[in-house]
Design an enzyme around this catalytic site. Sequence first.
Site, PDB file in Angstrom:
ATOM      1  N   SER A  34      42.156 -43.817 -41.092  1.00 39.39           N
ATOM      2  CA  SER A  34      43.664 -43.243 -41.571  1.00 39.39           C
ATOM      3  C   SER A  34      44.371 -44.814 -41.322  1.00 39.39           C
ATOM      4  O   SER A  34      44.491 -45.058 -39.939  1.00 39.39           O
ATOM      5  CB  SER A  34      44.347 -42.432 -40.804  1.00 39.39           C
ATOM      6  OG  SER A  34      45.438 -41.743 -40.546  1.00 39.39           O
ATOM      7  N   HIS A  65      43.398 -42.942 -45.805  1.00 39.50           N
ATOM      8  CA  HIS A  65      43.709 -41.417 -45.711  1.00 39.50           C
ATOM      9  C   HIS A  65      45.358 -42.231 -45.096  1.00 39.50           C
ATOM     10  O   HIS A  65      45.286 -42.838 -43.843  1.00 39.50           O
ATOM     11  CB  HIS A  65      42.774 -41.580 -44.121  1.00 39.50           C
ATOM     12  CG  HIS A  65      43.572 -39.623 -43.869  1.00 39.50           C
ATOM     13  ND1 HIS A  65      43.061 -38.982 -44.865  1.00 39.50           N
ATOM     14  CD2 HIS A  65      44.193 -39.318 -42.954  1.00 39.50           C
ATOM     15  CE1 HIS A  65      43.848 -37.366 -44.329  1.00 39.50           C
ATOM     16  NE2 HIS A  65      45.024 -37.794 -42.906  1.00 39.50           N
ATOM     17  N   HIS A 117      47.722 -37.234 -47.640  1.00 36.72           N
ATOM     18  CA  HIS A 117      47.652 -35.845 -46.201  1.00 36.72           C
ATOM     19  C   HIS A 117      49.157 -35.615 -46.093  1.00 36.72           C
ATOM     20  O   HIS A 117      49.943 -36.262 -45.822  1.00 36.72           O
ATOM     21  CB  HIS A 117      46.701 -36.361 -45.675  1.00 36.72           C
ATOM     22  CG  HIS A 117      47.438 -35.247 -44.137  1.00 36.72           C
ATOM     23  ND1 HIS A 117      46.897 -34.786 -42.768  1.00 36.72           N
ATOM     24  CD2 HIS A 117      47.475 -34.043 -44.399  1.00 36.72           C
ATOM     25  CE1 HIS A 117      47.128 -33.904 -42.021  1.00 36.72           C
ATOM     26  NE2 HIS A 117      47.601 -33.916 -42.968  1.00 36.72           N
ATOM     27  N   MET A 145      52.383 -34.295 -44.144  1.00 32.75           N
ATOM     28  CA  MET A 145      52.331 -33.426 -43.508  1.00 32.75           C
ATOM     29  C   MET A 145      53.822 -33.914 -43.832  1.00 32.75           C
ATOM     30  O   MET A 145      55.025 -33.895 -42.916  1.00 32.75           O
ATOM     31  CB  MET A 145      52.381 -33.707 -42.294  1.00 32.75           C
ATOM     32  CG  MET A 145      50.661 -33.291 -42.197  1.00 32.75           C
ATOM     33  SD  MET A 145      50.207 -34.985 -40.974  1.00 32.75           S
ATOM     34  CE  MET A 145      49.441 -36.255 -41.703  1.00 32.75           C
ATOM     35  N   MET A 173      41.786 -29.938 -39.513  1.00 31.92           N
ATOM     36  CA  MET A 173      42.261 -30.084 -38.382  1.00 31.92           C
ATOM     37  C   MET A 173      42.061 -30.006 -36.995  1.00 31.92           C
ATOM     38  O   MET A 173      41.763 -29.467 -36.655  1.00 31.92           O
ATOM     39  CB  MET A 173      44.023 -30.328 -38.530  1.00 31.92           C
ATOM     40  CG  MET A 173      44.908 -30.346 -39.598  1.00 31.92           C
ATOM     41  SD  MET A 173      44.606 -32.266 -40.707  1.00 31.92           S
ATOM     42  CE  MET A 173      45.378 -32.893 -38.731  1.00 31.92           C
ATOM     43  N   ASP A 176      39.827 -34.554 -39.382  1.00 32.72           N
ATOM     44  CA  ASP A 176      41.445 -35.883 -39.617  1.00 32.72           C
ATOM     45  C   ASP A 176      41.386 -34.566 -37.694  1.00 32.72           C
ATOM     46  O   ASP A 176      41.999 -33.935 -37.385  1.00 32.72           O
ATOM     47  CB  ASP A 176      42.171 -35.203 -40.408  1.00 32.72           C
ATOM     48  CG  ASP A 176      43.250 -36.253 -40.426  1.00 32.72           C
ATOM     49  OD1 ASP A 176      42.867 -36.998 -39.253  1.00 32.72           O
ATOM     50  OD2 ASP A 176      44.452 -35.779 -40.655  1.00 32.72           O
TER      51      ASP A 176
HETATM   52  C1  DX5 Z   1      47.280 -36.740 -37.918  1.00 30.73           C
HETATM   53  C2  DX5 Z   1      47.191 -36.824 -38.942  1.00 30.73           C
HETATM   54  C3  DX5 Z   1      46.049 -37.784 -38.593  1.00 30.73           C
HETATM   55  C4  DX5 Z   1      45.493 -39.025 -37.423  1.00 30.73           C
HETATM   56  C5  DX5 Z   1      44.569 -39.342 -37.469  1.00 30.73           C
HETATM   57  O1  DX5 Z   1      48.468 -35.982 -37.706  1.00 30.73           O
HETATM   58  O2  DX5 Z   1      46.987 -36.034 -39.861  1.00 30.73           O
HETATM   59  O3  DX5 Z   1      45.395 -38.446 -39.835  1.00 30.73           O
HETATM   60  O4  DX5 Z   1      46.605 -40.279 -37.947  1.00 30.73           O
HETATM   61  O5  DX5 Z   1      44.624 -40.406 -36.386  1.00 30.73           O
HETATM   62  P1  DX5 Z   1      43.269 -39.782 -35.069  1.00 30.73           P
HETATM   63  O6  DX5 Z   1      42.041 -40.667 -35.788  1.00 30.73           O
HETATM   64  O7  DX5 Z   1      43.847 -41.659 -34.286  1.00 30.73           O
HETATM   65  O8  DX5 Z   1      43.521 -38.767 -35.251  1.00 30.73           O
HETATM   66 ZN    ZN Z   2      46.020 -36.767 -41.278  1.00 30.64          ZN
END
Ligand code: DX5
Ligand code: ZN
Length: 222
Positions: free
Chosen positions: A9, A34, A67, A69, A138, A176
């Site tokens: 990510s 990602h 992704h 959000m 998640m 994730d």
């Molecule tokens: C959270 C994101 C994740 C996040 C993952 O809102 O959707 O993709 O960036 O990062 P780490 O691996 O640091 O939890």
């Molecule tokens: Zn994510």
Amino acid sequence: MHAMKIAPSILSADFSRLKDEIQAVEAAGADWLHVDVMDGHFVPNITIGPVVVESIRKVTRIPLDVHLMIADPDKYAPEFIKAGADWVSIHPDTCANPNASLQKIRELGARASIAVNPDVPLEQVEACFRDVDMILMMTVFPGFGGQAFIPSVVPKIEAVRKIIDEQELAVLVEVDGGIKTDNIALVVRAGAEVIVSGSGIFKTPDYAETIRQMRQTVGRQE
Ligand code: DX5
Ligand code: ZN
């Protein structure tokens, strides 16, 4: 056993050197990239938009796993697909009709995925499974990189794996949030096959070594 894909990510990358960071993880063996899109409404954080995705598309060949959000994915998913998103994940509570939103993503030529927050029971999203190519489990609440993995999600990953296998659905399971070398085996054993890791890769000094360790602890080359 399912093949494993690693999707760093970029939320935890150094954005002042984004091209170098992306090319470094690609060279280090990343399978997908990602891309976390946040709008300050659905989650209390703002990240990147379609313009940036378009630029990212030009500097890497690996699939872009976007992704969303955001409060209005129906409005913006087409723009992200046009910008080069190969996969688009949406959160069910952001669309009036998640099935229709997922179908639209597919019609526009991308693969569709539904995200399941840690506190959302599978029953709440099961009606979407026929319209998805992937289910994004998640393991943190969306909003920020670098949060701690929530272990109580593991049985839900096992449950989703069971449904997919029993019904022989052509659907991937992605995880994730808070995944690192020390817990990747746990989620893969539970049935995950696409592994997102932000800080678990970008906050380590040697991306290739980290990805190698991830594959080694899981015992899979790909
Ligand atoms: C959270 C994101 C994740 C996040 C993952 O809102 O959707 O993709 O960036 O990062 P780490 O691996 O640091 O939890
Ligand atoms: Zn994510």
